[in-house]
Motif scaffolding. Structure first.
Motif, short mmCIF file in Angstrom:
data_model
loop_
_atom_site.label_atom_id
_atom_site.label_comp_id
_atom_site.label_asym_id
_atom_site.label_seq_id
_atom_site.Cartn_x
_atom_site.Cartn_y
_atom_site.Cartn_z
N ASP A 1 8.19 -8.10 -17.44
CA ASP A 1 7.25 -9.22 -17.35
C ASP A 1 7.99 -10.46 -16.85
N ASP A 2 7.71 -10.87 -15.62
CA ASP A 2 8.40 -12.01 -15.01
C ASP A 2 7.58 -13.30 -15.13
N GLY A 3 6.59 -13.32 -16.02
CA GLY A 3 5.75 -14.51 -16.16
C GLY A 3 6.52 -15.70 -16.70
N ASP A 4 6.06 -16.90 -16.33
CA ASP A 4 6.72 -18.12 -16.79
C ASP A 4 6.58 -18.33 -18.29
N ASP A 5 5.56 -17.70 -18.90
CA ASP A 5 5.34 -17.89 -20.33
C ASP A 5 5.98 -16.80 -21.18
N ASN A 6 6.92 -16.05 -20.59
CA ASN A 6 7.62 -14.99 -21.32
C ASN A 6 9.12 -15.20 -21.20
N TYR A 7 9.85 -14.83 -22.27
CA TYR A 7 11.30 -14.93 -22.23
C TYR A 7 11.89 -14.04 -21.12
N ASP A 8 13.12 -14.36 -20.78
CA ASP A 8 13.89 -13.49 -19.90
C ASP A 8 14.56 -12.43 -20.78
N TRP A 9 13.82 -11.34 -21.04
CA TRP A 9 14.30 -10.30 -21.97
C TRP A 9 15.38 -9.45 -21.31
N VAL A 10 16.42 -9.19 -22.08
CA VAL A 10 17.55 -8.38 -21.61
C VAL A 10 17.67 -7.18 -22.54
N LEU A 11 17.70 -5.99 -21.97
CA LEU A 11 17.86 -4.77 -22.76
C LEU A 11 19.35 -4.58 -23.06
N THR A 12 19.68 -4.53 -24.34
CA THR A 12 21.09 -4.42 -24.72
C THR A 12 21.21 -3.64 -26.02
N ASP A 13 22.46 -3.58 -26.55
CA ASP A 13 22.67 -2.85 -27.80
C ASP A 13 22.73 -3.83 -28.97
N GLY A 14 22.77 -3.28 -30.18
CA GLY A 14 22.73 -4.11 -31.38
C GLY A 14 23.91 -5.05 -31.51
N LYS A 15 25.11 -4.61 -31.16
CA LYS A 15 26.31 -5.43 -31.31
C LYS A 15 26.24 -6.65 -30.40
N ASP A 16 25.89 -6.43 -29.12
CA ASP A 16 25.79 -7.54 -28.18
C ASP A 16 24.68 -8.49 -28.58
N ALA A 17 23.58 -7.95 -29.10
CA ALA A 17 22.46 -8.79 -29.51
C ALA A 17 22.84 -9.70 -30.66
N ARG A 18 23.53 -9.15 -31.66
CA ARG A 18 23.94 -9.97 -32.81
C ARG A 18 24.91 -11.06 -32.39
N GLN A 19 25.87 -10.72 -31.53
CA GLN A 19 26.84 -11.71 -31.08
C GLN A 19 26.15 -12.79 -30.25
N GLY A 20 25.22 -12.38 -29.37
CA GLY A 20 24.51 -13.34 -28.53
C GLY A 20 23.62 -14.26 -29.34
N LEU A 21 23.01 -13.75 -30.41
CA LEU A 21 22.17 -14.58 -31.26
C LEU A 21 23.02 -15.61 -32.00
N ALA A 22 24.19 -15.20 -32.43
CA ALA A 22 25.06 -16.10 -33.18
C ALA A 22 25.60 -17.23 -32.30
N ASP A 23 25.99 -16.91 -31.05
CA ASP A 23 26.59 -17.94 -30.20
C ASP A 23 25.58 -18.66 -29.31
N GLY A 24 24.30 -18.30 -29.43
CA GLY A 24 23.26 -19.00 -28.68
C GLY A 24 22.97 -18.42 -27.32
N THR A 25 23.64 -17.31 -26.92
CA THR A 25 23.34 -16.68 -25.63
C THR A 25 21.91 -16.18 -25.61
N TYR A 26 21.51 -15.55 -26.71
CA TYR A 26 20.13 -15.07 -26.85
C TYR A 26 19.43 -15.94 -27.89
N LYS A 27 18.26 -16.43 -27.51
CA LYS A 27 17.50 -17.27 -28.45
C LYS A 27 16.65 -16.44 -29.40
N ALA A 28 16.50 -15.17 -29.11
CA ALA A 28 15.75 -14.26 -29.99
C ALA A 28 16.24 -12.84 -29.75
N VAL A 29 16.16 -12.02 -30.80
CA VAL A 29 16.53 -10.60 -30.70
C VAL A 29 15.40 -9.78 -31.31
N LEU A 30 14.84 -8.90 -30.50
CA LEU A 30 13.79 -7.99 -30.97
C LEU A 30 14.39 -6.60 -31.08
#
Length: 678
Positions: A89-118
């Motif tokens: 979904d490339d809409g302006d009202d949707n996040y730029d979602w990145v498919l990744t693994d749990g370790k990268d997601a947790r690290q990115g959430l902690a350092d602010g790289t990812y603003k949300a982790v689903l």
């Protein structure tokens, strides 16, 4: 006495002395532009740029297989589908979602790289398809969303909104699939009921045929009973004749002296007996053949009947029709052996009767021949008579057995007729019950809906989302920034008014020292500020509309409310400083903080504590924000009130300033030695 100067323009005239003073006036004019334009620009459409915010999706869902209606295995991967929808979904009202693994997601959430982790759990597909199996094993799926308030709080709310939208779409899809299968099962149930009704109809037809066949069997058994009765009567007569013959032969044997005279009569009588016995034998043989043929047909009919009854009993037990005792069919089928044994007994007795009549016919023929020979050869008469006497004894014994067998045949035929009658009644009940079952199944089939593919799709979508969102914004604005613009414009004009009296003096010392009245003195400090405020309003609105594409519903109302807001804020800031001196600027800061928190510029004022609800109707910024909103969004309800209230606040502030000017024109010790210098 200092002469009265041209007070309204005197305060501005002193800023023409140098470039620096002129630049100061220009800077004050630009203050509201800086505040208003920057605030509106920064908040112009934050939710329209969510595609610049990175978020992570971790798909741990495991693929499952379900068995389709055609028996084939079908793979289901709900997590993969959800992740794919988010990432693609490339809409302006949707996040730029990145498919990744749990370790990268947790690290990115902690350092602010990812603003949300689903995180999509491993059992999502299993949960989504669990409604198609055992109800006790049905489970709800769950999506885990993580945000970091240490990075941004509002982002968590936005992420939850996006997740709710994705979850709603996913739930609707899963529900549509489930409901489509439910509605498709209606078609299967209807087909099964139709098939069952057809089977029950065939059962009713078979029961009717069984009833008719058993009725014919009963009629045949009645006829067989009647024939057996006649056979028994004939056999009795034959037995009597055979006994009489035996007695006569005995007498003949003992009275050989009278033999010559009686020989002819005996020969004639023997011939008559022989002919009668031959006819009787023919009749018995024909009846026996018919009986044997009937018994074979009866055995075949009994076997077929037993088989039909067994099949009908199985269908009946499977259908469980109301009011029909299926066990009667099973019992009737079980009695076929008894009927066959009875028919076998009748067959045996008929064969014995046939053999007896045959022997009788042969014996009678022999008697006739013997009598003829006796008539021709008297010397052999005694021996022939002896033989005839012996044959007559045997004949009497055989005819006795024939009579007994005929009686048993009649009794068995009567039992067969009675059993056939009961079987016919049961078959009639079965036909009636099968017909009622057929009608019930037909009625049930009519009540079960039969949906085609288009109807199933429509019903599934409607049932999955029975209530659709039909929200309508009356007097709507196009984005978040335009919605907050009235609040930011009010804030900017207040800051602009504060800046004006950082540059200008609210009450000119020269005017106070002159012979001018207090009203003129107050206006001398207000009019220059009002002029600068008008310029501030013009610059601010020009930039907002020219560069930030702010499109008001009512252009002239926007200009009028903005000018009225600038006028009242200028008057209030002049009043505070004129009344309190340097401390007035602090009072202005406190006053604006109360206005900003009670104006309802962001959230509805009803969401604030009661204290701010009380202030809401008492402070001028409330009416400024409301009037600016009406001008930008449309609608005129309450605008006249806003203008009147802003005008009253302006008059009130100027009146207080007049009082302050009058006090300033009175020399006191405090004025000669001020604590703070304005």
């Amino acid at each position: 006495m200092i002469p009265s100067p041209p007070l309204p323009w005197f305060e501005l005239a002193r800023f023409r002395r140098s470039r620096l003073t002129r630049a100061a006036v220009l800077a004050v004019m630009l203050v509201p532009l800086f505040y208003g334009a920057m605030y509106v620009w920064a908040n112009i459409n934050p939710t329209g740029h969510l595609d610049q915010v990175k978020a992570a999706v971790v798909n741990e869902d495991e693929l499952v297989e379900i068995t389709g209606r055609d028996g084939e295995k079908q793979p289901v991967a709900i997590g993969r589908q959800l992740a794919g929808n988010l990432v693609s979904d490339d809409g302006d009202d949707n996040y730029d979602w990145v498919l990744t693994d749990g370790k990268d997601a947790r690290q990115g959430l902690a350092d602010g790289t990812y603003k949300a982790v689903l995180t999509i759990p491993a059992n999502l597909s299993k949960a989504a398809t669990s409604t198609s199996g055992d109800p006790a094993k049905a489970i709800q799926g769950r999506l885990d969303l993580q945000t970091n308030d240490a990075v941004n709080y509002i982002n968590g709310t936005i992420a939850q909104t996006i997740l709710r939208a994705a979850k709603g779409a996913l739930n609707a899809q899963v529900t549509e699939t489930y409901l489509d299968n439910v509605y498709l099962s209606f078609t299967d149930i209807k087909g099964a009921l139709d098939d069952a009704a057809d089977g029950s109809d065939r059962l009713a037809d078979g029961a009717v045929q069984l009833r008719d066949g058993t009725a014919e069997l009963g009629d045949g058994a009645d006829q067989l009973s009647d024939g057996a009765g006649r056979l028994a009567d004939g056999a009795g007569q034959l037995d009597d004749g055979a006994a009489t013959l035996a007695d006569g032969l005995d007498q003949l044997d003992s009275r050989t002296s009278a033999l010559p005279a009686q020989t002819r009569r005996l020969a004639d009588g023997a011939r008559q007996v022989a002919d009668g016995n031959a006819e009787l034998n023919d009749t018995v043989q024909q009846v026996t053949r018919d009986l044997l043929g009937a018994s074979e047909d009866a055995n075949a009919d009994i076997d077929e009947l037993a088989k039909s009854l067994g099949t009908i009993a199985e269908q009946c037990e499977a259908a469980q029709p109301v009011g029909v005792d299926c066990s009667l069919l099973r019992q009737a089928a079980g009695r076929s052996g008894e009927l066959k044994e009875l028919v076998g007994g009748i067959r045996g007795q008929a064969e014995e009767l046939s053999a007896g009549t045959k022997q009788l016919a042969q014996g009678s023929e022999q008697v006739a021949d013997g009598n003829a020979e006796l008539a021709r050869a008297v010397p052999q008469l005694v021996e022939a008579i002896g033989q005839a006497s012996d044959g007559a004894g045997r004949l009497a014994s055989a005819t006795g057995q024939l009579s007994d067998g005929a009686d048993e045949l009649g009794t068995g035929a009567g039992q067969l007729a009675a059993g056939a009658g009961r079987l016919s009644g049961g078959a009639d009940d079965l036909a009636t019950g099968a017909l009622e079952l057929t009608n019930g199944l037909r009625d049930g089939s009519k009540q079960v809906p039969d949906y085609d593919e288009s109807e199933r799709e429509t019903l599934a979508k409607t049932a999955a989302t029975p209530i659709q969102d039909a929200a309508e914004r009356v007097n709507g604005v196009k984005n978040y920034g335009e919605a907050l613009a009235p609040y930011f414009i009010s804030l900017a004009l207040w800051v602009g008014a504060m800046a004006i009296y950082l540059l200008l003096r609210p009450l000119s010392a020269r005017a106070i020292a002159s012979s001018a009245g207090s009203v003129r003195t107050a206006l001398a400090g207000y009019v220059p500020g009002l002029v600068i405020s008008v310029v501030q309003v013009g610059l601010l609105l020009a930039v907002l509309q020219g560069f930030l594409d702010l499109r008001p519903a009512n252009q002239w109302l926007l200009v009028g409310i903005a000018l009225a807001t600038g006028a009242v804020f200028t008057a209030i800031n002049q009043m505070f400083i004129a009344l309190f001196g340097a401390a007035g600027r602090f009072v202005a800061l406190v006053f604006v903080s109360l206005q900003l928190t009670s104006a309802g510029g962001t959230y509805p004022i009803e969401t604030s504590p009661p204290f701010f609800n009380v202030l809401h109707d008492l402070l001028p910024m409330t009416y400024a924000v409301h009037g600016l909103r009406a001008a930008l969004a449309g609608g005129t309800d309450g605008v006249v009130r806003d203008v009147v209230v802003l005008g009253l606040f302006t008059v009130l502030a100027l009146s207080v300033t007049v009082v302050a000017a009058r006090r300033k024109q009175t020399v006191t010790i405090a004025r000669l030695h001020p604590t703070l210098v304005v």
